[in-house]
Design a protein around this motif. Structure first.
Motif: not given
Length: 119
Positions: A20-33
């Motif tokens: 991995x390179x230096x990065x900031x990753x914002x992640x939204x964990x979701x469900x289709x339902x």
């Protein structure tokens, strides 16, 4: 801004900080339902426009068996920041004291979480 959809392999690499390179990753964990996940979508896109140099991603929990235990959260939606590279760090946004009945998280709280954890 287009959201980057993560597959399980890419997410596992981020978590493990492998190649991995230096990065900031914002992640939204979701469900289709999940109605709150669906309602949070437009707010999340708007928030992504307020930040430069940060990757905004989404991950569908229908493909994520065991991720919630690995990262220490219990439901969707969940917001997480994974800093990769030299300063590897994983931060999961805590459940709000007063959740929104519509989106769970409030935009201002997500923005503050990002500001507090991006550096």
């Amino acid at each position: 801004m287009k959201m980057k959809k993560l597959n399980r392999s890419k997410l596992d690499d981020m978590i493990a900080n492998e190649n991995q390179e230096n990065a900031v990753n914002v992640i939204k964990f979701y469900s289709d339902t999940c109605p709150m996940c669906i309602h949070l979508r437009d707010y999340y896109i708007d928030i992504s426009r307020k930040f430069s140099g940060i990757n905004f991603c989404v991950f569908n929990m229908n493909r994520g068996e065991g991720i919630e235990k690995k990262l220490g959260f219990y439901g969707t939606p969940t917001i997480c920041i994974i800093k990769t590279g030299d300063n590897h760090k994983i931060s999961v946004m805590p459940d709000p004291d007063k959740p929104s009945n519509h989106t769970w998280y409030r935009s201002k709280d997500i923005i503050q979480f990002i500001k507090d954890n991006k550096d």
